[in-house]
Design a protein around this motif. Structure first.
Motif, PDB file in Angstrom:
ATOM      1  N   VAL A 115     -33.457  48.425 132.742  1.00 49.77           N
ATOM      2  CA  VAL A 115     -32.090  47.907 132.909  1.00 49.77           C
ATOM      3  C   VAL A 115     -32.134  46.465 133.379  1.00 49.77           C
ATOM      4  CG1 VAL A 115     -29.945  48.144 134.205  1.00 49.77           C
ATOM      5  CG2 VAL A 115     -31.128  50.181 133.371  1.00 49.77           C
ATOM      6  N   GLN A 116     -33.062  46.158 134.283  1.00 52.67           N
ATOM      7  CA  GLN A 116     -33.191  44.795 134.767  1.00 52.67           C
ATOM      8  C   GLN A 116     -33.664  43.849 133.670  1.00 52.67           C
ATOM      9  OE1 GLN A 116     -35.742  45.506 138.281  1.00 52.67           O
ATOM     10  NE2 GLN A 116     -34.063  44.706 139.504  1.00 52.67           N
ATOM     11  N   VAL A 117     -34.547  44.327 132.799  1.00 57.80           N
ATOM     12  CA  VAL A 117     -35.000  43.498 131.683  1.00 57.80           C
ATOM     13  C   VAL A 117     -33.816  43.072 130.824  1.00 57.80           C
ATOM     14  CG1 VAL A 117     -36.354  43.464 129.556  1.00 57.80           C
ATOM     15  CG2 VAL A 117     -37.313  44.492 131.612  1.00 57.80           C
ATOM     16  N   GLY A 118     -32.930  44.023 130.536  1.00 53.78           N
ATOM     17  CA  GLY A 118     -31.727  43.695 129.768  1.00 53.78           C
ATOM     18  C   GLY A 118     -30.858  42.679 130.487  1.00 53.78           C
ATOM     19  N   GLY A 248     -40.421  37.184 138.247  1.00 53.66           N
ATOM     20  CA  GLY A 248     -39.546  36.857 137.134  1.00 53.66           C
ATOM     21  C   GLY A 248     -38.083  37.074 137.463  1.00 53.66           C
ATOM     22  N   VAL A 249     -37.774  38.178 138.130  1.00 53.03           N
ATOM     23  CA  VAL A 249     -36.393  38.481 138.511  1.00 53.03           C
ATOM     24  C   VAL A 249     -35.857  37.428 139.465  1.00 53.03           C
ATOM     25  CG1 VAL A 249     -34.914  40.119 139.734  1.00 53.03           C
ATOM     26  CG2 VAL A 249     -36.654  40.955 138.135  1.00 53.03           C
ATOM     27  N   VAL A 250     -36.653  37.093 140.460  1.00 52.60           N
ATOM     28  CA  VAL A 250     -36.231  36.107 141.461  1.00 52.60           C
ATOM     29  C   VAL A 250     -36.000  34.745 140.817  1.00 52.60           C
ATOM     30  CG1 VAL A 250     -37.008  34.814 143.490  1.00 52.60           C
ATOM     31  CG2 VAL A 250     -37.325  37.297 143.387  1.00 52.60           C
ATOM     32  N   ALA A 284     -24.134  34.895 132.315  1.00 50.47           N
ATOM     33  CA  ALA A 284     -25.099  34.724 133.399  1.00 50.47           C
ATOM     34  C   ALA A 284     -24.730  35.566 134.609  1.00 50.47           C
ATOM     35  CB  ALA A 284     -25.215  33.262 133.782  1.00 50.47           C
ATOM     36  N   LEU A 285     -23.456  35.555 134.973  1.00 48.47           N
ATOM     37  CA  LEU A 285     -23.001  36.332 136.116  1.00 48.47           C
ATOM     38  C   LEU A 285     -23.116  37.829 135.850  1.00 48.47           C
ATOM     39  CD1 LEU A 285     -19.872  34.251 137.196  1.00 48.47           C
ATOM     40  CD2 LEU A 285     -22.132  34.270 138.235  1.00 48.47           C
ATOM     41  N   ALA A 286     -22.783  38.236 134.618  1.00 51.87           N
ATOM     42  CA  ALA A 286     -22.883  39.646 134.265  1.00 51.87           C
ATOM     43  C   ALA A 286     -24.336  40.103 134.286  1.00 51.87           C
ATOM     44  CB  ALA A 286     -22.270  39.890 132.884  1.00 51.87           C
ATOM     45  N   GLY A 287     -25.217  39.283 133.732  1.00 47.31           N
ATOM     46  CA  GLY A 287     -26.643  39.620 133.743  1.00 47.31           C
ATOM     47  C   GLY A 287     -27.184  39.715 135.155  1.00 47.31           C
ATOM     48  N   ALA A 288     -26.766  38.777 136.022  1.00 45.80           N
ATOM     49  CA  ALA A 288     -27.213  38.810 137.417  1.00 45.80           C
ATOM     50  C   ALA A 288     -26.731  40.081 138.116  1.00 45.80           C
ATOM     51  CB  ALA A 288     -26.704  37.581 138.144  1.00 45.80           C
ATOM     52  N   ALA A 289     -25.487  40.473 137.826  1.00 46.88           N
ATOM     53  CA  ALA A 289     -24.960  41.699 138.438  1.00 46.88           C
ATOM     54  C   ALA A 289     -25.750  42.923 138.016  1.00 46.88           C
ATOM     55  CB  ALA A 289     -23.482  41.857 138.048  1.00 46.88           C
TER      56      ALA A 289
END
Length: 294
Positions: A115-118, A248-250, A284-289
């Protein structure tokens, strides 16, 4: 969750610092850069002295020095490319910087949840779109792409190297990287002054240049201190996030500083946000959420 929140704090700090730094640099880019970096260095030196933490090994210090140099390369390439070519080309390419730590983190075995990859894919795409200017065509496009790529590698290298340096102590990693940036900027300032005064025919202009620079420096002090403090907070939050979270996430969440800067330009300066940028900000905001929730 903690790492993601720290990365978002870093993004907010960097975004506000970039916005303010861009405004203060109108009176002289080198003065603004040197002032903010020097202010950050003084604050970090005070923190390190207060904590009394012993310095780490040479390997971690070397990584911190390399991180400071890599960040400067990213900044220099971004500014030079923007001055010589379309900003709408340079900025989106440079905004791909999180790809570097994302690849490095994945290669080292730090694989985020599906889910985080997406969410990361959506966030990176949104960052690139948000960085786009209203004009992405014109002369100098190949050079703009090249400068943007160098900037992306520079910032991406900073993300990776700062994470490595922070393993030996966050405060010393920040101090060494900032000291490197100040040292390089001082060398550039001295070199620029030598070249200026050596030019034939400068005469009174050469003699009055130091006075003008001192006057500009005095006016920039309050803003430089504020920008320097924001840089310290953002760098510290990012370094702490890399210690407890996926690199990568950070890095991707930290790169949301572009969205913050674009948003401030629209809210404070009334700059028009194009449709592509609006879509990018939302993505970007949606992906971060999604990343934070995952």
């Amino acid at each position: 969750m903690t790492a993601a929140l720290l990365a978002l704090v870093a993004a907010a700090g960097w975004g506000v610092a970039d916005f303010l730094g861009g405004r203060y640099s109108r009176g002289g880019l080198l003065v603004a850069l040197l002032g903010s970096q020097a202010a950050a260095l003084v604050l970090l030196a005070a923190v390190v002295a207060a904590l009394g933490a012993p310095p780490p090994g040479p390997g971690h210090l070397l990584a911190a020095v390399a991180a400071g140099a890599s960040e400067l390369v990213g900044v220099a390439a971004l500014y030079r490319g923007s001055a010589r070519g379309p900003v709408g080309v340079v900025a989106p390419v440079a905004a791909a910087a999180p790809v570097v730590p994302l690849v490095v983190g994945t290669a080292s075995g730090e694989v985020p949840a599906p889910v985080q990859v997406g969410g990361l894919v959506v966030a990176v795409g949104g960052i690139v779109l948000a960085a786009r200017g209203s004009r992405a065509a014109g002369t100098g496009v190949p050079a703009a792409v090249a400068h943007g790529a160098v900037s992306a590698v520079g910032f991406g290298g900073f993300f990776v190297l700062m994470a490595a340096a922070s393993e030996g102590g966050i405060e010393w990693a920040l101090l060494a990287s900032r000291a490197t940036a100040v040292a390089v900027l001082l060398a550039v300032a001295v070199g620029a002054r030598v070249l200026w005064t050596a030019r034939p025919g400068t005469g009174a202009r050469a003699r009055s240049l130091p006075d003008r620079r001192r006057s500009a420096a005095r006016r920039a002090v309050p803003g430089s201190v504020l920008v320097g403090a924001l840089i310290v907070v953002a760098d510290a939050a990012y370094a702490a996030a890399t210690v407890v979270g996926h690199l990568g996430v950070v890095a991707v969440l930290g790169a949301l500083h572009t969205v913050v800067t674009v948003g401030l330009a629209g809210a404070v300066l009334g700059e028009r946000v194009g449709r592509v940028q609006a879509v990018g900000i939302a993505a970007a905001l949606a992906g971060a959420a999604v990343v934070v929730a995952g």
